[in-house]
Design a protein around this motif. Sequence first.
Motif, PDB file in Angstrom:
ATOM      1  N   LEU A   1      76.382 -85.807-116.962  1.00  0.00           N
ATOM      2  CA  LEU A   1      75.302 -86.084-116.013  1.00  0.00           C
ATOM      3  C   LEU A   1      74.068 -85.245-116.320  1.00  0.00           C
ATOM      4  CD1 LEU A   1      77.258 -86.393-112.659  1.00  0.00           C
ATOM      5  CD2 LEU A   1      76.120 -88.218-113.931  1.00  0.00           C
ATOM      6  N   THR A   2      74.285 -84.007-116.695  1.00  0.00           N
ATOM      7  CA  THR A   2      73.162 -83.133-117.047  1.00  0.00           C
ATOM      8  C   THR A   2      72.424 -83.695-118.255  1.00  0.00           C
ATOM      9  OG1 THR A   2      74.287 -81.200-116.177  1.00  0.00           O
ATOM     10  CG2 THR A   2      72.518 -80.793-117.750  1.00  0.00           C
ATOM     11  N   ALA A   3      73.162 -84.136-119.257  1.00  0.00           N
ATOM     12  CA  ALA A   3      72.533 -84.692-120.458  1.00  0.00           C
ATOM     13  C   ALA A   3      71.806 -86.001-120.161  1.00  0.00           C
ATOM     14  CB  ALA A   3      73.584 -84.898-121.543  1.00  0.00           C
ATOM     15  N   LEU A   4      72.400 -86.844-119.328  1.00  0.00           N
ATOM     16  CA  LEU A   4      71.816 -88.160-119.052  1.00  0.00           C
ATOM     17  C   LEU A   4      70.644 -88.111-118.083  1.00  0.00           C
ATOM     18  CD1 LEU A   4      75.020 -90.393-118.741  1.00  0.00           C
ATOM     19  CD2 LEU A   4      73.335 -90.389-120.588  1.00  0.00           C
ATOM     20  N   TYR A   5      70.764 -87.314-117.041  1.00  0.00           N
ATOM     21  CA  TYR A   5      69.778 -87.353-115.963  1.00  0.00           C
ATOM     22  C   TYR A   5      68.902 -86.119-115.874  1.00  0.00           C
ATOM     23  CZ  TYR A   5      72.405 -91.406-114.559  1.00  0.00           C
ATOM     24  OH  TYR A   5      73.018 -92.626-114.554  1.00  0.00           O
ATOM     25  N   GLY A   6      69.097 -85.205-116.770  1.00  0.00           N
ATOM     26  CA  GLY A   6      68.208 -84.052-116.830  1.00  0.00           C
ATOM     27  C   GLY A   6      68.389 -83.034-115.724  1.00  0.00           C
ATOM     28  N   PHE A   7      69.589 -82.994-115.100  1.00  0.00           N
ATOM     29  CA  PHE A   7      69.821 -81.929-114.136  1.00  0.00           C
ATOM     30  C   PHE A   7      69.754 -80.626-114.902  1.00  0.00           C
ATOM     31  CE2 PHE A   7      72.731 -85.223-112.155  1.00  0.00           C
ATOM     32  CZ  PHE A   7      71.780 -85.655-111.267  1.00  0.00           C
ATOM     33  N   SER A   8      68.907 -79.757-114.482  1.00  0.00           N
ATOM     34  CA  SER A   8      68.753 -78.521-115.232  1.00  0.00           C
ATOM     35  C   SER A   8      68.336 -77.404-114.307  1.00  0.00           C
ATOM     36  CB  SER A   8      67.730 -78.693-116.359  1.00  0.00           C
ATOM     37  OG  SER A   8      66.506 -79.115-115.803  1.00  0.00           O
ATOM     38  N   GLN A   9      68.377 -76.234-114.824  1.00  0.00           N
ATOM     39  CA  GLN A   9      68.075 -75.042-114.054  1.00  0.00           C
ATOM     40  C   GLN A   9      66.644 -74.607-114.322  1.00  0.00           C
ATOM     41  OE1 GLN A   9      70.692 -71.881-115.011  1.00  0.00           O
ATOM     42  NE2 GLN A   9      69.764 -70.458-113.589  1.00  0.00           N
ATOM     43  N   SER A  10      65.984 -74.173-113.287  1.00  0.00           N
ATOM     44  CA  SER A  10      64.626 -73.666-113.451  1.00  0.00           C
ATOM     45  C   SER A  10      64.667 -72.218-113.918  1.00  0.00           C
ATOM     46  CB  SER A  10      63.861 -73.738-112.130  1.00  0.00           C
ATOM     47  OG  SER A  10      63.677 -75.069-111.752  1.00  0.00           O
ATOM     48  N   ALA A  11      63.724 -71.884-114.765  1.00  0.00           N
ATOM     49  CA  ALA A  11      63.603 -70.523-115.260  1.00  0.00           C
ATOM     50  C   ALA A  11      62.676 -69.741-114.340  1.00  0.00           C
ATOM     51  CB  ALA A  11      63.038 -70.540-116.672  1.00  0.00           C
ATOM     52  N   THR A  12      63.000 -68.490-114.110  1.00  0.00           N
ATOM     53  CA  THR A  12      62.131 -67.611-113.334  1.00  0.00           C
ATOM     54  C   THR A  12      62.029 -66.268-114.045  1.00  0.00           C
ATOM     55  OG1 THR A  12      63.963 -66.851-111.949  1.00  0.00           O
ATOM     56  CG2 THR A  12      62.651 -68.687-111.107  1.00  0.00           C
ATOM     57  N   PHE A  13      60.826 -65.667-113.977  1.00  0.00           N
ATOM     58  CA  PHE A  13      60.653 -64.351-114.577  1.00  0.00           C
ATOM     59  C   PHE A  13      59.530 -63.610-113.879  1.00  0.00           C
ATOM     60  CE2 PHE A  13      57.952 -67.121-117.140  1.00  0.00           C
ATOM     61  CZ  PHE A  13      56.801 -66.377-117.342  1.00  0.00           C
ATOM     62  N   THR A  14      59.500 -62.311-114.103  1.00  0.00           N
ATOM     63  CA  THR A  14      58.440 -61.469-113.560  1.00  0.00           C
ATOM     64  C   THR A  14      57.720 -60.780-114.704  1.00  0.00           C
ATOM     65  OG1 THR A  14      59.893 -59.550-113.319  1.00  0.00           O
ATOM     66  CG2 THR A  14      59.692 -61.025-111.410  1.00  0.00           C
ATOM     67  N   SER A  15      56.515 -60.307-114.411  1.00  0.00           N
ATOM     68  CA  SER A  15      55.764 -59.531-115.401  1.00  0.00           C
ATOM     69  C   SER A  15      55.290 -58.248-114.743  1.00  0.00           C
ATOM     70  CB  SER A  15      54.569 -60.321-115.933  1.00  0.00           C
ATOM     71  OG  SER A  15      53.633 -60.548-114.887  1.00  0.00           O
ATOM     72  N   SER A  16      55.173 -57.228-115.541  1.00  0.00           N
ATOM     73  CA  SER A  16      54.609 -55.964-115.077  1.00  0.00           C
ATOM     74  C   SER A  16      53.610 -55.515-116.128  1.00  0.00           C
ATOM     75  CB  SER A  16      55.705 -54.913-114.906  1.00  0.00           C
ATOM     76  OG  SER A  16      55.132 -53.704-114.455  1.00  0.00           O
ATOM     77  N   PRO A  17      52.302 -55.511-115.799  1.00  0.00           N
ATOM     78  CA  PRO A  17      51.722 -55.709-114.479  1.00  0.00           C
ATOM     79  C   PRO A  17      51.953 -57.128-113.965  1.00  0.00           C
ATOM     80  CG  PRO A  17      49.991 -55.603-116.141  1.00  0.00           C
ATOM     81  CD  PRO A  17      51.276 -55.292-116.832  1.00  0.00           C
ATOM     82  N   ALA A  18      51.876 -57.280-112.642  1.00  0.00           N
ATOM     83  CA  ALA A  18      52.159 -58.555-112.000  1.00  0.00           C
ATOM     84  C   ALA A  18      51.006 -59.535-112.175  1.00  0.00           C
ATOM     85  CB  ALA A  18      52.428 -58.332-110.516  1.00  0.00           C
ATOM     86  N   ALA A  19      51.356 -60.804-112.291  1.00  0.00           N
ATOM     87  CA  ALA A  19      50.353 -61.873-112.403  1.00  0.00           C
ATOM     88  C   ALA A  19      49.773 -62.180-111.031  1.00  0.00           C
ATOM     89  CB  ALA A  19      50.991 -63.115-113.000  1.00  0.00           C
ATOM     90  N   ASN A  20      48.534 -62.651-111.016  1.00  0.00           N
ATOM     91  CA  ASN A  20      47.867 -63.072-109.799  1.00  0.00           C
ATOM     92  C   ASN A  20      47.615 -64.574-109.903  1.00  0.00           C
ATOM     93  OD1 ASN A  20      46.457 -63.231-107.437  1.00  0.00           O
ATOM     94  ND2 ASN A  20      44.615 -62.218-108.204  1.00  0.00           N
ATOM     95  N   ASN A  21      48.245 -65.374-109.030  1.00  0.00           N
ATOM     96  CA  ASN A  21      48.147 -66.839-109.098  1.00  0.00           C
ATOM     97  C   ASN A  21      48.547 -67.372-110.466  1.00  0.00           C
ATOM     98  OD1 ASN A  21      47.303 -67.208-106.425  1.00  0.00           O
ATOM     99  ND2 ASN A  21      45.192 -66.731-106.986  1.00  0.00           N
ATOM    100  N   ASN A  22      49.611 -66.805-111.011  1.00  0.00           N
ATOM    101  CA  ASN A  22      50.171 -67.222-112.294  1.00  0.00           C
ATOM    102  C   ASN A  22      49.248 -66.958-113.476  1.00  0.00           C
ATOM    103  OD1 ASN A  22      52.767 -68.023-112.921  1.00  0.00           O
ATOM    104  ND2 ASN A  22      52.127 -70.070-113.497  1.00  0.00           N
ATOM    105  N   VAL A  23      48.287 -66.039-113.302  1.00  0.00           N
ATOM    106  CA  VAL A  23      47.395 -65.628-114.389  1.00  0.00           C
ATOM    107  C   VAL A  23      47.442 -64.115-114.495  1.00  0.00           C
ATOM    108  CG1 VAL A  23      45.012 -65.563-115.230  1.00  0.00           C
ATOM    109  CG2 VAL A  23      45.876 -67.613-114.095  1.00  0.00           C
TER     110      VAL A  23
END
Length: 121
Positions: A18-40
Amino acid sequence: MHIRMRFLRSIFLVFSLLTALYGFSQSATFTSSPAANNNVLSLCAGSQVLFTNTSAGVSSINWNFQGGNPASSNTLGPHIVTFANPGTYTVSLSVNSGPATTLQVVIQASNPSPNLNILLD
């Protein structure tokens, strides 16, 4: 016991299919230091950034640090990345063959330190 193992294997195979056929997948999450502001993340040339994976249940990982050193990695990290040159770059992380999570990194030209020459007569 064998019936239970066969049942668990069957569930795993169906989920994998099902994962291969329908693309069920996990989202990636990460942090940065220094921290990003509005993803920039805005930095001066030569800055270092610490990127840390915060995704749960990771079995495979792919980091891309466009414009950075190192340029990529397939280990969990954390990773210290140096951005030496001015420009706009994208940092991305994908886990378990899922969609990538991205962060825009803007590297600004750093002002060189002024040279001070003192002449004594």
